[in-house]
Design an enzyme around this catalytic site. Structure first.
Site, PDB file in Angstrom:
ATOM      1  N   CYS A 139      40.391  28.673  42.177  1.00 43.15           N
ATOM      2  CA  CYS A 139      40.689  30.034  41.467  1.00 43.15           C
ATOM      3  C   CYS A 139      39.273  30.838  42.413  1.00 43.15           C
ATOM      4  O   CYS A 139      38.437  30.965  42.475  1.00 43.15           O
ATOM      5  CB  CYS A 139      40.653  30.201  40.266  1.00 43.15           C
ATOM      6  SG  CYS A 139      40.754  32.253  39.746  1.00 43.15           S
ATOM      7  N   ASP A 196      38.019  33.157  41.162  1.00 39.81           N
ATOM      8  CA  ASP A 196      36.908  33.993  40.296  1.00 39.81           C
ATOM      9  C   ASP A 196      35.967  33.814  40.710  1.00 39.81           C
ATOM     10  O   ASP A 196      35.077  33.108  40.909  1.00 39.81           O
ATOM     11  CB  ASP A 196      37.421  32.706  38.985  1.00 39.81           C
ATOM     12  CG  ASP A 196      36.936  33.605  37.153  1.00 39.81           C
ATOM     13  OD1 ASP A 196      35.429  34.126  37.730  1.00 39.81           O
ATOM     14  OD2 ASP A 196      37.680  34.447  36.700  1.00 39.81           O
ATOM     15  N   CYS A 210      40.763  32.136  32.853  1.00 35.57           N
ATOM     16  CA  CYS A 210      41.516  33.060  33.647  1.00 35.57           C
ATOM     17  C   CYS A 210      42.057  33.932  33.547  1.00 35.57           C
ATOM     18  O   CYS A 210      43.253  34.158  32.751  1.00 35.57           O
ATOM     19  CB  CYS A 210      42.356  31.676  34.393  1.00 35.57           C
ATOM     20  SG  CYS A 210      42.684  32.352  36.587  1.00 35.57           S
ATOM     21  N   ARG A 241      33.265  33.775  38.543  1.00 39.31           N
ATOM     22  CA  ARG A 241      32.423  32.559  38.366  1.00 39.31           C
ATOM     23  C   ARG A 241      32.444  31.607  38.393  1.00 39.31           C
ATOM     24  O   ARG A 241      31.579  30.669  37.579  1.00 39.31           O
ATOM     25  CB  ARG A 241      32.786  32.963  36.431  1.00 39.31           C
ATOM     26  CG  ARG A 241      32.696  34.635  36.823  1.00 39.31           C
ATOM     27  CD  ARG A 241      33.009  34.564  34.883  1.00 39.31           C
ATOM     28  NE  ARG A 241      34.488  35.047  34.803  1.00 39.31           N
ATOM     29  CZ  ARG A 241      36.009  35.193  33.664  1.00 39.31           C
ATOM     30  NH1 ARG A 241      35.128  35.340  32.541  1.00 39.31           N
ATOM     31  NH2 ARG A 241      37.168  34.762  34.618  1.00 39.31           N
ATOM     32  N   HIS A 275      40.755  27.153  35.069  1.00 36.39           N
ATOM     33  CA  HIS A 275      39.439  26.986  34.628  1.00 36.39           C
ATOM     34  C   HIS A 275      39.916  27.979  33.826  1.00 36.39           C
ATOM     35  O   HIS A 275      40.637  29.214  33.100  1.00 36.39           O
ATOM     36  CB  HIS A 275      38.267  28.206  35.251  1.00 36.39           C
ATOM     37  CG  HIS A 275      38.010  29.394  35.830  1.00 36.39           C
ATOM     38  ND1 HIS A 275      38.397  30.388  34.908  1.00 36.39           N
ATOM     39  CD2 HIS A 275      39.366  30.075  36.831  1.00 36.39           C
ATOM     40  CE1 HIS A 275      38.649  31.589  35.421  1.00 36.39           C
ATOM     41  NE2 HIS A 275      39.391  31.198  36.769  1.00 36.39           N
TER      42      HIS A 275
END
Length: 225
Positions: A49, A51, A108, A53, A105
């Site tokens: 992803c 993302d 998400c 993080r 994750h």
């Protein structure tokens, strides 16, 4: 100080941090960048992803050059996405990677938007692929489930479906047909504890995919959470 001045200082800090990082790498290994520039030979290809993080190299403690990476919203693999397919083909045919890791994750935002049908803009069209996963496996996402459990489960189901999509590409099929050592993995990452979890769908052939897939989904039949 104006907003533009603050932005400039923030960007300058990134350059400063870059130089500190580069110096620290040379301090550990004087030839690090010379070696890195001379070749690229990772054994892992990470599909994850976008993302911020979930930084692929960092969470598995690998250095630059040790992992090839492709990221998008909700770690989706679509058979019409020439970007993802081109990176996959380059990783397998040119770099000769041995492991394809599809990693989602928990928590998400893209999966949550697909689950709740929340409109966020142009990305709604991309997240329709995750909505399709939801529709396909709706019986595992019943109304009786708590919202967080349902979200986490859809994150897992999405990873499993994207592994199937990877395995069904002509790129992976051709690699297996010519006997290339290539394994596809299903992982998920926990933002709350920084730990990776194996979802159990590890595939090295079309036959193995067909054999393992039913059990991976069957566990949701009996699991209330």
């Amino acid at each position: 100080m104006t907003g533009q001045d603050k932005d400039t200082l923030m960007l300058e800090q990134l350059f400063h941090s870059n130089r500190e990082w580069a110096a620290s790498m040379v301090a550990k290994d004087a030839d690090f960048f010379k070696t890195l520039a001379a070749q690229q030979s990772p054994e892992y290809f990470w599909i994850g992803c976008a993302d911020s993080r979930v930084p692929a190299n960092e969470i598995v403690n690998l250095l630059p050059g040790e992992m090839f990476v492709h990221r998008n919203i909700a770690n989706v693999v679509v058979h019409t996405d020439l970007n993802c397919l081109s990176v996959l083909q380059f990783a397998i045919d040119v770099l000769g990677i041995k492991h394809v890791i599809v990693c989602g994750h928990y928590g998400c935002s893209g999966v949550h938007a697909a689950l709740t049908r929340r409109r966020i803009g142009l990305a709604d069209n991309w997240l329709r692929h995750v909505q399709d996963v939801h529709s396909k496996h709706e019986r595992y996402l019943g109304e009786a489930l708590p919202a967080k459990v349902k979200h986490d489960r859809l994150c897992e189901l999405n990873v499993l479906e994207q592994v199937v999509n990877v395995c069904q590409t002509t790129i992976v099929q051709d690699a297996w047909d010519r006997g290339q050592n290539l394994i596809v993995h299903s992982w998920i990452y926990g933002l709350q504890d920084g730990l990776l979890h194996d979802l159990g769908l590890t595939v090295s052939s079309s036959e193995e995919l067909a054999a393992k897939l039913p059990a991976c989904f069957a566990r949701y039949e009996d699991s209330p959470d």
